[in-house]
Design an enzyme around this catalytic site. Structure first.
Site, PDB file in Angstrom:
ATOM      1  N   SER A 133       0.851  -1.186   0.000  1.00  0.00           N
ATOM      2  CA  SER A 133       0.000   0.000   0.000  1.00  0.00           C
ATOM      3  C   SER A 133       0.886   1.235   0.000  1.00  0.00           C
ATOM      4  O   SER A 133       1.325   1.703   1.057  1.00  0.00           O
ATOM      5  CB  SER A 133      -0.928   0.012   1.230  1.00  0.00           C
ATOM      6  OG  SER A 133      -1.608   1.247   1.323  1.00  0.00           O
ATOM      7  N   GLU A 134       1.151   1.764  -1.200  1.00  0.00           N
ATOM      8  CA  GLU A 134       2.011   2.943  -1.293  1.00  0.00           C
ATOM      9  C   GLU A 134       1.400   4.138  -0.561  1.00  0.00           C
ATOM     10  O   GLU A 134       2.100   4.873   0.138  1.00  0.00           O
ATOM     11  CB  GLU A 134       2.270   3.287  -2.766  1.00  0.00           C
ATOM     12  CG  GLU A 134       3.214   2.352  -3.478  1.00  0.00           C
ATOM     13  CD  GLU A 134       2.581   1.029  -3.866  1.00  0.00           C
ATOM     14  OE1 GLU A 134       3.328   0.091  -4.206  1.00  0.00           O
ATOM     15  OE2 GLU A 134       1.319   0.932  -3.829  1.00  0.00           O
ATOM     16  N   ILE A 178       4.068   4.706  -7.821  1.00  0.00           N
ATOM     17  CA  ILE A 178       3.938   5.777  -6.827  1.00  0.00           C
ATOM     18  C   ILE A 178       2.585   6.476  -6.885  1.00  0.00           C
ATOM     19  O   ILE A 178       2.203   7.180  -5.946  1.00  0.00           O
ATOM     20  CB  ILE A 178       5.069   6.828  -7.013  1.00  0.00           C
ATOM     21  CG1 ILE A 178       5.289   7.624  -5.719  1.00  0.00           C
ATOM     22  CG2 ILE A 178       4.765   7.766  -8.182  1.00  0.00           C
ATOM     23  CD1 ILE A 178       6.524   8.518  -5.758  1.00  0.00           C
ATOM     24  N   HIS A 215       6.370  -0.371 -14.946  1.00  0.00           N
ATOM     25  CA  HIS A 215       7.619  -0.437 -14.194  1.00  0.00           C
ATOM     26  C   HIS A 215       8.661   0.580 -14.667  1.00  0.00           C
ATOM     27  O   HIS A 215       9.633   0.825 -13.956  1.00  0.00           O
ATOM     28  CB  HIS A 215       8.236  -1.836 -14.293  1.00  0.00           C
ATOM     29  CG  HIS A 215       7.460  -2.907 -13.596  1.00  0.00           C
ATOM     30  ND1 HIS A 215       6.185  -3.268 -13.977  1.00  0.00           N
ATOM     31  CD2 HIS A 215       7.779  -3.707 -12.550  1.00  0.00           C
ATOM     32  CE1 HIS A 215       5.748  -4.237 -13.200  1.00  0.00           C
ATOM     33  NE2 HIS A 215       6.703  -4.525 -12.320  1.00  0.00           N
TER      34      HIS A 215
END
Length: 322
Positions: A56-57, A84, A126
């Site tokens: 969980s960013e 992010i 990514h």
């Protein structure tokens, strides 16, 4: 050291010296991070200093903001910059504004580390290079090293900074280059660019994984009698306006190289600085060599997306011929 080793060394040195430094992120403890950048740090400093978090960013970046306001120096690792975005609201709404919101009573001395960039054949999401989303966010600094030596010194300076720093790590350079890196703690001042090659004909401004690309092009052009002034910006916010103006006023010609999308890229801010400080010194319109205005493609097409030395050489030749 490689860049991975230099970053690990910087983190270990700061964990050793400052009890308030805490690392948190996904798989950074037991596994040592997806790129093994934090390898061995949990074993050495314990689970209370190097914490594995849930996936969980938004959760662990939000927790880091609270830790920072409470007097800690948290360092949150995002596995890839493209992950992010769930934390963007926490960074924009709270991390970057808390000093202003509290009239200086609270600061947010935190670092967010994020590998970024294409060229490593990673899956979708990514390989994003979206640093400009954060340079448009007053209150947070954005740093991007291109060498192991700079990575260690800039990371230490970022950890010691009283305000939040987004520390971008070019994955393509993690293990592809080695530098002499001093032992112990040293700082490289944030907001200062670095001249990598001195020349009088064309200014090249670049950063991160594009530095070796620009340098290769500059060396090839030197064999043709064109000498480039190559500047590694190192900090993308705030930009080093002094070194930009100094270089352009010397050469009169500019090429900007970055792998992020052209539209809205940090290169546009460099062009604005040139316009404000050095417009009458220019002998040719500036050229940009960038990624394209598409999502980073699947790895079979990645090399067609990224700037190449030949594309940089073509831009240099264009500004010379103008």
């Amino acid at each position: 050291m490689t860049m991975v080793q230099a970053i690990n060394d910087a983190l270990a040195a700061m964990l050793e010296k400052h009890d308030e430094v805490i690392l948190l992120g996904e798989d950074i403890g037991k596994n040592g991070g997806v790129f093994r950048v934090t390898d061995g740090l949990q074993e050495r400093f314990g689970e209370m200093r190097v914490m594995d978090t849930p996936l969980s960013e938004a959760g662990f970046v939000g927790a880091a903001i609270g830790m920072a306001a409470a007097g800690f120096k948290p360092i949150a690792e995002i596995q890839f910059l493209g992950f992010i975005y769930p934390a963007y609201e926490q960074i924009m709404t709270h991390a970057s504004r808390l000093r202003m919101r509290t009239f200086g009573h609270f600061t947010v001395p935190m670092v967010i580390r994020a590998p970024y960039g294409a060229g490593v054949r990673a899956p979708e999401i990514h390989c994003d290079s979206t640093e400009a989303l954060f340079t448009h966010m007053p209150g947070i600094k954005v740093v991007c090293p291109s060498s192991a030596y700079d990575a260690k010194g800039l990371l230490i300076a970022s950890i010691l900074d009283p305000d939040p720093v987004l520390f971008l790590e070019p994955m393509h350079l993690y293990r592809s280059v080695r530098d002499e890196v001093p032992e112990g703690i040293y700082e490289i001042e944030l907001g200062k660019g670095k001249r990598l090659m001195d020349g009088d004909d064309v200014s090249i401004f670049t950063w991160g994984a594009m530095v070796p690309v620009a340098m290769k092009a500059a060396r090839a052009m030197a064999e043709k009698g064109v000498h480039c002034d190559v500047i590694d910006m190192r900090t993308l916010y705030p930009l080093d306006q002094e070194i930009i103006a100094e270089s352009v006023q010397k050469t009169g010609r500019t090429v900007i190289v970055h792998e992020a999308h052209e539209t809205g890229g940090v290169g546009n801010d460099i062009l604005a600085i040139i316009n404000d400080t050095s417009f009458l010194y220019q002998k040719a319109p500036a050229e940009r060599v960038t990624g394209f205005d598409t999502p980073v493609p699947y790895f079979g097409f990645e090399n067609h997306y990224l700037p190449t030395p030949r594309r940089v050489e073509a831009a240099i030749e264009k500004v010379i011929r103008f």
